[in-house]
Design an enzyme around this catalytic site. Structure first.
Site, PDB file in Angstrom:
ATOM      1  N   LYS A  80       0.842  -1.201   0.000  1.00 30.76           N
ATOM      2  CA  LYS A  80       0.000   0.000   0.000  1.00 30.76           C
ATOM      3  C   LYS A  80       0.874   1.245   0.000  1.00 30.76           C
ATOM      4  O   LYS A  80       1.908   1.281   0.671  1.00 30.76           O
ATOM      5  CB  LYS A  80      -0.925  -0.024   1.218  1.00 30.76           C
ATOM      6  CG  LYS A  80      -1.980   1.078   1.228  1.00 30.76           C
ATOM      7  CD  LYS A  80      -2.922   0.909   2.407  1.00 30.76           C
ATOM      8  CE  LYS A  80      -3.960   2.024   2.481  1.00 30.76           C
ATOM      9  NZ  LYS A  80      -4.887   1.852   3.627  1.00 30.76           N
ATOM     10  N   SER A 155      -9.741   2.103   2.747  1.00 28.79           N
ATOM     11  CA  SER A 155      -8.838   2.809   1.859  1.00 28.79           C
ATOM     12  C   SER A 155      -7.818   1.894   1.164  1.00 28.79           C
ATOM     13  O   SER A 155      -7.126   2.309   0.255  1.00 28.79           O
ATOM     14  CB  SER A 155      -8.079   3.873   2.657  1.00 28.79           C
ATOM     15  OG  SER A 155      -7.262   3.259   3.665  1.00 28.79           O
ATOM     16  N   SER A 179     -10.164  -0.318   6.989  1.00 28.26           N
ATOM     17  CA  SER A 179      -9.591  -0.150   5.652  1.00 28.26           C
ATOM     18  C   SER A 179      -8.942  -1.388   5.054  1.00 28.26           C
ATOM     19  O   SER A 179      -8.554  -1.377   3.890  1.00 28.26           O
ATOM     20  CB  SER A 179      -8.571   0.996   5.665  1.00 28.26           C
ATOM     21  OG  SER A 179      -9.221   2.210   5.919  1.00 28.26           O
TER      22      SER A 179
END
Length: 490
Positions: A80, A155, A179
């Protein structure tokens, strides 16, 4: 053979036995990216193929020499884009960090590199992890591989979409209020949010420091437990890191839940929950009950207060954490300005997106002298009461089970038009972060549109093995779809 269809552990075994070369695994990941990335947009940065292949050869030689013998050696991974990686763009999917190349690597990523993982790219995300759909990214929205008209969640939507679309074997995500778990549910993959402090936050660009935690996203529970063993550990560089007695998570991979107690919060299955999601989760609970688990409904108080408490605390911490991005030390700086204060103002106005600005303003408001007691302190007290409610529940139950999200993945554009509705989408996940608990999302079916549904299993602090065991036992009971691409191909 498409090597990206294998789980990370399956691929690792083939590499270790010599049946597959690391180079072949990397080439397979790049071929899949070339085929689908233009439609999915999972990545912010894809590393240069020749450099990754050179790294693959280096890892292969260590495997051949017996220097690397772990289960993830040679397996391609995506990271990420809010975890620092030395010399590789780390932007948090924001314009304000669109030119930021860190001089160091986050500890969780270093742990993977020591284990022989091959990093192939950095994944897209909601800007600074603020959002639930991966639509607030400066680099454009990520699409759900199951249906590209829908969001992947957020996210960590880029990481979940990349795993689901078989563009990597597994990925790392971060979870501030769901997330990892919510996009795992939307994309039909498995994701674990560990107990707060289990995985080092060193090198993770913070959103909410008291809530953020790094975790694995993969095709199944075995992969997630294996990855968590590699990335977890005490780190003196992180003041929130906890020294645990054991980091053995794979021993929980046993198909036996006889006598384990499951608590079902009544409030999780009431108004606002999609009926297909409700039916899928309750059917999954029934499977576990048939395997010998003891199931009981109970009242989990204060759930209605979780969302306001979370958004007050998270926004307050975000406004503090993001104050460092002002155009002086690193990142974007506005090209034209009159003086220092004007540069700050213009840099932030041009560099941050709308959702980030909204949360910074909310955070600054609740921390201001006139409202600190009225909002922020009350939110902290509510957080303590939520933790106590969970403590009381775990005195009776081994795990708590509910949905990971109230609906399946909404269509692109639907959530951004109504931010409050987007915030309500986190109703089942945020209390886990407020209480610092571990949680896992595991696929438990699809709705009438063919979109995945995820079941969330929550455990007490440092009891990851309970949720892993429960998820693994459920997983063994059904031939679930491992990924969107596999389902389409089949």
């Amino acid at each position: 053979m498409n090597l990206m269809r294998l789980t990370a552990v399956e691929l690792g075994k083939k590499i270790k036995s010599g049946e597959v070369k690391v180079r072949d695994a990397v080439l397979d990941a790049f071929a899949q990216m070339e085929a689908v990335e233009k439609d999915i947009n999972s990545y912010v940065t894809v590393l240069e193929k020749e450099k990754v292949l050179a790294k693959a050869e280096e890892i292969q030689s260590k495997i051949d020499a017996g220097e690397l013998d772990g289960p993830l050696a040679g397996v391609p991974v995506a990271i990420k884009d809010n975890m620092c990686t030395e010399g590789i763009l780390t932007s948090c999917s924001s314009k304000i960090l669109s030119n930021f190349y860190p001089t160091y690597t986050s500890q969780a990523v270093l742990n993977l590199e020591k284990a022989g993982a091959v990093i192939i790219g950095k994944t897209n995300m909601d800007e600074f992890a603020m959002g639930s759909t991966t639509e607030t990214s400066y680099y454009g929205e990520t699409k759900n591989p199951w249906n590209t008209a829908h969001v992947p969640g957020g996210s960590s939507g880029g990481s979940c979409a990349a795993v689901s679309a078989e563009e990597c074997s597994y990925a790392l995500g971060s979870d501030t209020g769901g997330s990892i778990r919510q996009p795992s549910s939307f994309c039909g993959v498995t994701g674990i949010k560990p107990t707060y402090g289990t995985v080092s936050r060193y090198g993770l660009i913070a959103y909410g420091s008291s809530l953020d935690q790094i975790g694995p996203i993969a095709k199944d529970v075995t992969d997630c437990a294996t990855i968590l063993e590699v990335i977890a550990g005490h780190d003196t560089k992180d003041s929130t890191s906890v020294k645990r007695e054991s980091y053995d998570f794979t021993s929980a991979l046993v198909d036996d839940v006889k006598g384990m107690k499951i608590g079902i919060p009544k409030g999780y299955f009431g108004e606002g929950l999609n009926q297909e999601v409700k039916a899928a989760v309750l059917n999954a609970v029934k499977v576990l009950e048939e395997k010998g688990a003891v199931v009981e409904e109970f009242d989990l108080d204060l759930i209605d207060y979780a969302i306001p408490a979370y958004y007050v605390i998270a926004a307050a911490e975000a406004s503090s954490n993001l104050a460092r991005f002002e155009g002086v030390k690193y990142g974007y700086r506005t090209p034209e300005y009159r003086d220092l204060h004007n540069m700050y103002k213009k840099t932030r106005s041009e560099g941050f997106g709308e959702e980030v600005k909204r949360r910074i303003m909310l955070g600054s408001f609740v921390l201001s002298s006139g409202y600190y007691d009225a909002y922020y302190l009350k939110a902290l007290r509510t957080k303590a009461l939520i933790k106590k409610a969970f403590d009381d529940a775990f005195a009776k139950y081994d795990v708590i089970i509910g949905p990971a999200a109230p609906t399946t993945a909404p269509k692109l554009g639907e959530s951004l038009s109504d931010p409050i509705q987007m915030y309500l989408g986190d109703i089942y996940t945020i209390s886990v972060n407020l209480a610092g608990l571990p949680g896992i999302s595991v696929p438990c079916g699809t709705d009438g549109k063919g979109l995945p549904i995820g079941m969330q299993i929550i455990g007490d602090c440092f009891k990851e093995n309970n949720i892993i065991r429960m998820a693994y036992a459920y997983e063994q009971s059904r031939d679930y779809e491992r990924s969107a691409i596999a389902k389409k191909r089949d």
